[in-house]
Design a protein around this motif. Sequence first.
Motif, PDB file in Angstrom:
ATOM      1  N   SER A   1      37.278  36.921  45.679  1.00 23.08           N
ATOM      2  CA  SER A   1      37.512  35.801  44.771  1.00 23.08           C
ATOM      3  C   SER A   1      37.945  34.597  45.584  1.00 23.08           C
ATOM      4  CB  SER A   1      38.589  36.158  43.749  1.00 23.08           C
ATOM      5  OG  SER A   1      38.901  35.055  42.946  1.00 23.08           O
TER       6      SER A   1
ATOM      7  N   ALA B   1      38.911  42.804  45.450  1.00 19.57           N
ATOM      8  CA  ALA B   1      37.952  41.979  44.729  1.00 19.57           C
ATOM      9  C   ALA B   1      37.781  40.656  45.456  1.00 19.57           C
ATOM     10  CB  ALA B   1      38.424  41.736  43.298  1.00 19.57           C
TER      11      ALA B   1
ATOM     12  N   ASN C   1      33.098  44.302  40.609  1.00 21.40           N
ATOM     13  CA  ASN C   1      32.210  43.193  40.295  1.00 21.40           C
ATOM     14  C   ASN C   1      32.876  42.277  39.275  1.00 21.40           C
ATOM     15  OD1 ASN C   1      29.994  44.168  41.912  1.00 21.40           O
ATOM     16  ND2 ASN C   1      29.670  45.711  40.335  1.00 21.40           N
ATOM     17  N   ARG C   2      32.620  40.994  39.413  1.00 22.29           N
ATOM     18  CA  ARG C   2      33.164  40.043  38.448  1.00 22.29           C
ATOM     19  C   ARG C   2      32.277  39.996  37.216  1.00 22.29           C
ATOM     20  NH1 ARG C   2      34.267  33.627  39.318  1.00 22.29           N
ATOM     21  NH2 ARG C   2      32.059  33.510  38.793  1.00 22.29           N
TER      22      ARG C   2
ATOM     23  N   GLY D   1      40.051  35.521  35.484  1.00 21.27           N
ATOM     24  CA  GLY D   1      38.764  36.207  35.549  1.00 21.27           C
ATOM     25  C   GLY D   1      38.858  37.636  35.063  1.00 21.27           C
ATOM     26  N   GLN D   2      37.704  38.176  34.730  1.00 22.42           N
ATOM     27  CA  GLN D   2      37.589  39.551  34.265  1.00 22.42           C
ATOM     28  C   GLN D   2      36.612  40.283  35.192  1.00 22.42           C
ATOM     29  OE1 GLN D   2      37.064  36.832  31.881  1.00 22.42           O
ATOM     30  NE2 GLN D   2      39.306  36.904  31.806  1.00 22.42           N
ATOM     31  N   TYR D   3      37.039  41.416  35.703  1.00 21.93           N
ATOM     32  CA  TYR D   3      36.271  42.183  36.676  1.00 21.93           C
ATOM     33  C   TYR D   3      36.090  43.604  36.160  1.00 21.93           C
ATOM     34  CZ  TYR D   3      37.233  38.393  40.025  1.00 21.93           C
ATOM     35  OH  TYR D   3      37.302  37.187  40.651  1.00 21.93           O
TER      36      TYR D   3
ATOM     37  N   SER E   1      33.300  37.875  34.201  1.00 20.59           N
ATOM     38  CA  SER E   1      33.387  36.539  33.636  1.00 20.59           C
ATOM     39  C   SER E   1      34.589  35.835  34.241  1.00 20.59           C
ATOM     40  CB  SER E   1      33.498  36.594  32.104  1.00 20.59           C
ATOM     41  OG  SER E   1      34.576  37.414  31.708  1.00 20.59           O
ATOM     42  N   ALA E   2      34.673  34.537  33.975  1.00 18.26           N
ATOM     43  CA  ALA E   2      35.732  33.742  34.592  1.00 18.26           C
ATOM     44  C   ALA E   2      36.555  33.017  33.540  1.00 18.26           C
ATOM     45  CB  ALA E   2      35.134  32.750  35.574  1.00 18.26           C
TER      46      ALA E   2
END
Length: 979
Positions: free
Chosen positions: A578, A576, A620-621, A601-603, A623-624
Amino acid sequence: MAAITQKIGNLIGGVSQQPDTIKFNGQLRVCDNYYPDVATGLTKRPGLQGIGKLANAVNDGTWFMVFRDDQEKYVIQFSKAGALKIWSVNSGHEQTVNPVAAESTAYATHAVNEDLQILQINDYIFVLNRTKTVLPDTVTSSSSSPYAFVTINTIAYKSTYTITLDGIDFTHTTVEATTGGVSNQLNVKDIVDSLIIAINGDVTWVAEGIGNNIYIRKADNSAFSIEAQGGNAGTSIEAYKGSVISPAQLPKEFINNLKIKVSGSNDTGADDYWVQFKTVDNTASGNGVWEETIAPDTVTGLDIETMPHVIIREADGTFTYRSLNEADAQASSGTVPVAGVPTSVTILSATSGGHVVDEQFSVSGGTGTNLRLKVTKVKTDTATQFFAATSSTYVVRVIAAIFPTIRYNYIWYENNIQIGTTINVTSFTLNNKTFTVDGTFQTINNESRAGVKVVSTLTGVIDGISILQSGQGYTAGDVVSNASNDTFTIATVETQLKAGDAARLNYWKPRVVGDADTNPMPSFVENPIDSISFFKNRLILTSRGNVVCSQAGDYFNFFAATVITILDSDPIDLSAGSLKPIRFKNALASSRGLLLFADNGQYILETTTEAFSPKTAEINRLSAYSADDSVTPVDIGSSYLFIEEGEKASSIYEMNVGTVGSNPTVVELTRFIPTYIPAGVDTMKGSSAVGLVSILSKQEDDKLYLYRWFQNGEQSRISAWFRWHLPGTIENFDFDQDIMFVVSKIGSSYILSKMSLLTDTPAESLLFEGNYLDVRLDFFDYSPVVSYDPATDLTYIYFKEGFETMDEQPILVYLEPSKAGYFEEKSMQYEANNNPGQQYFITVEGDQTADKFAIGYKYQALATLPAFYFVKDVGSANKDTVNIPRVSRVRINSYNSGPYKTVTRIVGRPEFELYLPQIAANSYNANALPIVRNAQSVVPVMARGDQVEMDIIVESPFPTSFTSLDWEGTYDNKGIQSL
């Protein structure tokens, strides 16, 4: 001032920490030990039903629960030193764990609970230690000595074929086409044989002919150079050493097991790969095929001892905990003798009712373990008893009328307690007992009495039993029992050879093709694995910001099956992107993809096509949001909950991921209770079946914080936050559909209990208007062991081993229909000389061993109402905070409810407590449960609404539900409006 009445339509809004002036109707200041329900209202929470003591559990262990199917559910504990123990959730009995290798115990050694994670797939329970660094294996593939081969493709007359080895030429010249007018024959074998003789004539070299090929190596297996030329074309003879550039150059006849590299090219974009020759009949040389293989001197795979281990449920019901290495897997496929396997079981004494055909249960007692039985037949038992007119069970006849004929009232007594009345009818039925006049009436104590015949009917008595899981270690003649105290005799046992099944043959697969560049190690090697999960028929391991998926359908293989091409089934290894370091410590499968949760973060691991493959997968991300990665997020069906932890309190967020390509929707569920849930959250679990999420904090380890929701259509949701106080220390809990199982620590004992969140226990509990209702007690027991001591004329009722505590108030509830609704608060007594399970007890006078009791511990449900304001728009929080009403009284509406009390606090007055028994004196049957279907109780107030605080408290062991309340008073806005 105008007299008004306003209704608060429900009390299921849960806790809100907003000011009372803006709370919604139905929200509360405090909601402890209640269970908000859209169907029944604000209900006293169900009690915990005691299952059993978890024998041999250790302090400070790490707990897990595994629900394999409807019948097989297990509690697992690893000590911090890595020792494993397993118990049945259904019975609390310890299960047999086969001997564990020291290495496997060492793998499970850990410091804190979050170091371990498990994942169940069928009969495998994967065990991950997040602190262990995965290492490559020290074993490498076999070395390959330098060799070359020469292929003679075409032959020609009068041609010289030369093989040059380290600058030395070895030649053969073919004959001319004719000699003396006679045609000569050319044969490739002559060329091959001649060159072999020439080469082998030099002791430095070893040559061997196979078809039109010559295998060549140095006698000392050292490196060398080779060239070949000759014939009448550039490709008549070709030499290859170390590699070929095309599979077409590989000989069709060769030496068995020799390897060679097929080199890729920039033109094709293909990688190098290695192949190995296999003769068709496994002979030393000859015809065969080339198979893709691993390069020489290449690390074959992973250090298995640093990879996740497994707990395997064996066919005989035992458990094996080990590493997934090939040697142990292959060894487990054999048969081993197992002694004491029951082959037939008979019923010794079946006295309990309520059983059904196909019911399954574990048993306790005897010399063995893991025996599980299945009910094959049930019956209805009828017992007849005769009681004299002078006994405690009798009937009294009273003349009710003499005109036009004599009519009698018959008043029926059991154990000197009136149980009912009939008019001119000489029999009476109560629940499962029929009372009939027996004998003549006679005058006793100035009453006309007669004896009675009592016919008791008990349905669902076990009448046939079979062995579901045989277990082991039993002895013929052993007596075992179920939780209802039915007993069974093990009639015969034998020694059986138990064979392993195919599932036990799995192991972490090695690298079998390619090399370190073309088939590299998974990215988790040289790092710890942070999480283990399952998605799209692949085992998923995460490490730091990398996600590694096994081969599709082969959960134990993280290497490619071929390096010649990319297959859709190949492992997937993605990183991921980041700007911050991330660790994916939790993963949940969703309809869109695999959700990946990190602390910052949430992926999501997903694909925009139907195929999930190395070519299409991407991370893909979403949210953070900051999140506590030590607490596993919860899937609540349509969305997912995760925790953000502050210094003093925790916040809960709900994320709906939406569809591929869309942005997620994230909302904070704790916005109205910013300081309600403490920091230090240890566990969060949920049940979509009942719409419930429960949270345990290390700071308050005797409480659960709960969120309940009811989805009314796609947009509307009814939800509430509330809290449960449970006895002892909560060690672990989890949900299996609508049942919550809890492991608690009481003193030095670890005990298992359960709570039914949707339905009550059938045929064991309180009968109210045809429905059975569970007692509202904690650690309750419907079948306690009882004994009678004639010397003291006392009946002793014992608490199960492990469920004894001096910190809670014991309650005894009579379940006999003749005493329904009668309960007592008792004093716990202790006798150290008694056997375990009979050291803590309560007593009642007389011989009551034939009675049926429930025992448990009292708990209090407390709801605190907010202040009272006039609400302008019903159903909203639009309150008039300027013109405060004066409240005269509050009417509390309840459903299927027992007694409760209210405590009212008004500024400037002493606290006012009002007990509300729910039963009207002129209509109450003294021997019925003190529960009313629908009731309304009135609480006097006479105070300003903003100066009133009222508690609704339930302490009785009976179900109690509050549906709504109305307040009456006066209100005048005086022409003043609040804006």
